[in-house]
Design a protein around this motif. Structure first.
Motif, PDB file in Angstrom:
ATOM      1  N   LEU A  40      29.681  46.610  38.372  1.00 20.69           N
ATOM      2  CA  LEU A  40      30.877  47.341  37.949  1.00 20.69           C
ATOM      3  C   LEU A  40      31.983  47.285  38.993  1.00 20.69           C
ATOM      4  CD1 LEU A  40      29.342  50.456  36.186  1.00 20.69           C
ATOM      5  CD2 LEU A  40      30.623  48.580  35.139  1.00 20.69           C
ATOM      6  N   ALA A  41      31.618  47.359  40.266  1.00 22.75           N
ATOM      7  CA  ALA A  41      32.624  47.232  41.329  1.00 22.75           C
ATOM      8  C   ALA A  41      33.297  45.866  41.272  1.00 22.75           C
ATOM      9  CB  ALA A  41      31.970  47.453  42.692  1.00 22.75           C
ATOM     10  N   ALA A  42      32.510  44.830  41.007  1.00 22.48           N
ATOM     11  CA  ALA A  42      33.085  43.487  40.899  1.00 22.48           C
ATOM     12  C   ALA A  42      34.019  43.391  39.697  1.00 22.48           C
ATOM     13  CB  ALA A  42      31.972  42.450  40.792  1.00 22.48           C
ATOM     14  N   VAL A  43      33.607  43.959  38.572  1.00 20.45           N
ATOM     15  CA  VAL A  43      34.451  43.916  37.365  1.00 20.45           C
ATOM     16  C   VAL A  43      35.767  44.639  37.608  1.00 20.45           C
ATOM     17  CG1 VAL A  43      34.653  44.784  35.003  1.00 20.45           C
ATOM     18  CG2 VAL A  43      32.578  43.627  35.720  1.00 20.45           C
ATOM     19  N   PHE A  44      35.705  45.847  38.161  1.00 14.60           N
ATOM     20  CA  PHE A  44      36.934  46.600  38.411  1.00 14.60           C
ATOM     21  C   PHE A  44      37.840  45.884  39.402  1.00 14.60           C
ATOM     22  CE2 PHE A  44      34.442  50.435  36.974  1.00 14.60           C
ATOM     23  CZ  PHE A  44      35.137  50.559  35.777  1.00 14.60           C
ATOM     24  N   THR A  45      37.265  45.250  40.397  1.00 16.13           N
ATOM     25  CA  THR A  45      38.076  44.510  41.375  1.00 16.13           C
ATOM     26  C   THR A  45      38.790  43.347  40.702  1.00 16.13           C
ATOM     27  OG1 THR A  45      36.537  45.104  43.135  1.00 16.13           O
ATOM     28  CG2 THR A  45      38.016  43.255  43.562  1.00 16.13           C
ATOM     29  N   VAL A  46      38.080  42.596  39.869  1.00  9.01           N
ATOM     30  CA  VAL A  46      38.697  41.449  39.204  1.00  9.01           C
ATOM     31  C   VAL A  46      39.788  41.907  38.237  1.00  9.01           C
ATOM     32  CG1 VAL A  46      38.236  39.585  37.561  1.00  9.01           C
ATOM     33  CG2 VAL A  46      36.715  39.937  39.491  1.00  9.01           C
ATOM     34  N   VAL A  47      39.569  43.034  37.563  1.00  8.95           N
ATOM     35  CA  VAL A  47      40.560  43.527  36.608  1.00  8.95           C
ATOM     36  C   VAL A  47      41.792  44.073  37.328  1.00  8.95           C
ATOM     37  CG1 VAL A  47      40.994  45.316  34.877  1.00  8.95           C
ATOM     38  CG2 VAL A  47      38.905  43.968  34.764  1.00  8.95           C
ATOM     39  N   LEU A  48      41.581  44.802  38.415  1.00  4.64           N
ATOM     40  CA  LEU A  48      42.706  45.434  39.105  1.00  4.64           C
ATOM     41  C   LEU A  48      43.508  44.460  39.957  1.00  4.64           C
ATOM     42  CD1 LEU A  48      41.042  48.808  40.156  1.00  4.64           C
ATOM     43  CD2 LEU A  48      42.706  48.412  38.322  1.00  4.64           C
ATOM     44  N   VAL A  49      42.854  43.466  40.527  1.00  5.57           N
ATOM     45  CA  VAL A  49      43.542  42.479  41.365  1.00  5.57           C
ATOM     46  C   VAL A  49      43.489  41.148  40.615  1.00  5.57           C
ATOM     47  CG1 VAL A  49      43.641  41.375  43.621  1.00  5.57           C
ATOM     48  CG2 VAL A  49      42.738  43.695  43.424  1.00  5.57           C
ATOM     49  N   SER A  50      44.591  40.775  40.018  1.00  5.74           N
ATOM     50  CA  SER A  50      44.583  39.595  39.158  1.00  5.74           C
ATOM     51  C   SER A  50      44.621  38.298  39.962  1.00  5.74           C
ATOM     52  CB  SER A  50      45.779  39.639  38.208  1.00  5.74           C
ATOM     53  OG  SER A  50      46.980  39.587  38.939  1.00  5.74           O
ATOM     54  N   GLY A  51      44.221  37.227  39.291  1.00  3.59           N
ATOM     55  CA  GLY A  51      44.279  35.894  39.873  1.00  3.59           C
ATOM     56  C   GLY A  51      43.114  35.597  40.801  1.00  3.59           C
ATOM     57  N   PRO A  52      43.250  34.513  41.541  1.00  2.34           N
ATOM     58  CA  PRO A  52      42.182  34.095  42.453  1.00  2.34           C
ATOM     59  C   PRO A  52      41.888  35.129  43.540  1.00  2.34           C
ATOM     60  CG  PRO A  52      43.764  32.327  42.153  1.00  2.34           C
ATOM     61  CD  PRO A  52      44.331  33.533  41.486  1.00  2.34           C
ATOM     62  N   LEU A  53      42.901  35.876  43.940  1.00  2.08           N
ATOM     63  CA  LEU A  53      42.695  36.894  44.972  1.00  2.08           C
ATOM     64  C   LEU A  53      41.701  37.952  44.491  1.00  2.08           C
ATOM     65  CD1 LEU A  53      43.398  38.063  47.733  1.00  2.08           C
ATOM     66  CD2 LEU A  53      45.286  39.279  46.631  1.00  2.08           C
ATOM     67  N   GLY A  54      41.768  38.319  43.223  1.00  2.00           N
ATOM     68  CA  GLY A  54      40.832  39.295  42.672  1.00  2.00           C
ATOM     69  C   GLY A  54      39.412  38.780  42.665  1.00  2.00           C
ATOM     70  N   GLN A  55      39.243  37.518  42.339  1.00  2.00           N
ATOM     71  CA  GLN A  55      37.902  36.938  42.308  1.00  2.00           C
ATOM     72  C   GLN A  55      37.304  36.851  43.702  1.00  2.00           C
ATOM     73  OE1 GLN A  55      38.374  33.269  40.179  1.00  2.00           O
ATOM     74  NE2 GLN A  55      39.163  34.291  38.368  1.00  2.00           N
ATOM     75  N   VAL A  56      38.104  36.399  44.643  1.00  2.00           N
ATOM     76  CA  VAL A  56      37.617  36.313  46.026  1.00  2.00           C
ATOM     77  C   VAL A  56      37.357  37.712  46.573  1.00  2.00           C
ATOM     78  CG1 VAL A  56      38.248  35.609  48.372  1.00  2.00           C
ATOM     79  CG2 VAL A  56      38.730  34.094  46.452  1.00  2.00           C
ATOM     80  N   SER A  57      38.233  38.659  46.238  1.00  2.00           N
ATOM     81  CA  SER A  57      38.048  40.039  46.691  1.00  2.00           C
ATOM     82  C   SER A  57      36.754  40.626  46.146  1.00  2.00           C
ATOM     83  CB  SER A  57      39.223  40.911  46.251  1.00  2.00           C
ATOM     84  OG  SER A  57      40.419  40.448  46.796  1.00  2.00           O
ATOM     85  N   ALA A  58      36.437  40.344  44.891  1.00  2.00           N
ATOM     86  CA  ALA A  58      35.196  40.856  44.295  1.00  2.00           C
ATOM     87  C   ALA A  58      33.980  40.278  45.015  1.00  2.00           C
ATOM     88  CB  ALA A  58      35.148  40.520  42.807  1.00  2.00           C
ATOM     89  N   ILE A  59      34.015  39.007  45.321  1.00  2.00           N
ATOM     90  CA  ILE A  59      32.893  38.365  46.018  1.00  2.00           C
ATOM     91  C   ILE A  59      32.722  38.978  47.399  1.00  2.00           C
ATOM     92  CG2 ILE A  59      32.082  36.214  47.059  1.00  2.00           C
ATOM     93  CD1 ILE A  59      33.441  34.783  44.650  1.00  2.00           C
ATOM     94  N   VAL A  60      33.829  39.164  48.124  1.00  2.00           N
ATOM     95  CA  VAL A  60      33.752  39.738  49.470  1.00  2.00           C
ATOM     96  C   VAL A  60      33.303  41.190  49.413  1.00  2.00           C
ATOM     97  CG1 VAL A  60      35.168  40.416  51.467  1.00  2.00           C
ATOM     98  CG2 VAL A  60      35.457  38.155  50.435  1.00  2.00           C
ATOM     99  N   LEU A  61      33.801  41.953  48.426  1.00  2.00           N
ATOM    100  CA  LEU A  61      33.459  43.359  48.297  1.00  2.00           C
ATOM    101  C   LEU A  61      31.961  43.556  48.041  1.00  2.00           C
ATOM    102  CD1 LEU A  61      34.365  46.382  47.936  1.00  2.00           C
ATOM    103  CD2 LEU A  61      34.526  45.851  45.505  1.00  2.00           C
ATOM    104  N   VAL A  62      31.422  42.811  47.100  1.00  2.00           N
ATOM    105  CA  VAL A  62      30.025  43.031  46.745  1.00  2.00           C
ATOM    106  C   VAL A  62      29.051  42.333  47.702  1.00  2.00           C
ATOM    107  CG1 VAL A  62      30.574  43.424  44.335  1.00  2.00           C
ATOM    108  CG2 VAL A  62      29.906  41.140  45.072  1.00  2.00           C
ATOM    109  N   ALA A  63      29.549  41.413  48.517  1.00  2.00           N
ATOM    110  CA  ALA A  63      28.672  40.769  49.490  1.00  2.00           C
ATOM    111  C   ALA A  63      28.278  41.778  50.549  1.00  2.00           C
ATOM    112  CB  ALA A  63      29.374  39.586  50.139  1.00  2.00           C
TER     113      ALA A  63
END
Length: 98
Positions: free
Chosen positions: A75-98
């Motif tokens: 859920l944290a990854a989903v919310f990160t990707v939704v709130l931060v759009s584009g590639p930055l959101g995807q990378v942020s989700a990976i870094v956050l949940v790592a």
């Protein structure tokens, strides 16, 4: 891996290739069609695609996130990707949940 390279090739020929051919034919058909009927067909296909993807996501969620810890991480990854759009959101989700 069970059937080796020949098994993989046969699986691709039997499963992936027919799907790819059907998708290409639908794409050509959608490009040729015009008007309200074509719009309705494309809309119907989109609705069916959403239902199929939702069903697949639900099944993966049950298998991959059986306890609260993994569900929270997902859920944290989903919310990160939704709130931060584009590639930055995807990378942020990976870094956050790592």
């Amino acid at each position: 891996m069970r059937a080796g390279p020949w098994g993989a090739a046969m699986a691709w020929l039997a499963f992936t290739l027919p799907s790819a051919i059907v998708l290409v034919l639908f794409a050509f058909g959608a490009a040729v069609l015009d008007g309200p009927i074509a719009s309705g067909i494309v809309h119907g296909l989109k609705v069916v695609a959403v239902a199929i993807v939702a069903h697949a996501v639900w099944g993966m969620a049950r298998n991959l996130c059986p306890e609260k810890t993994r569900a929270g991480i997902a859920l944290a990854a989903v919310f990160t990707v939704v709130l931060v759009s584009g590639p930055l959101g995807q990378v942020s989700a990976i870094v956050l949940v790592a």
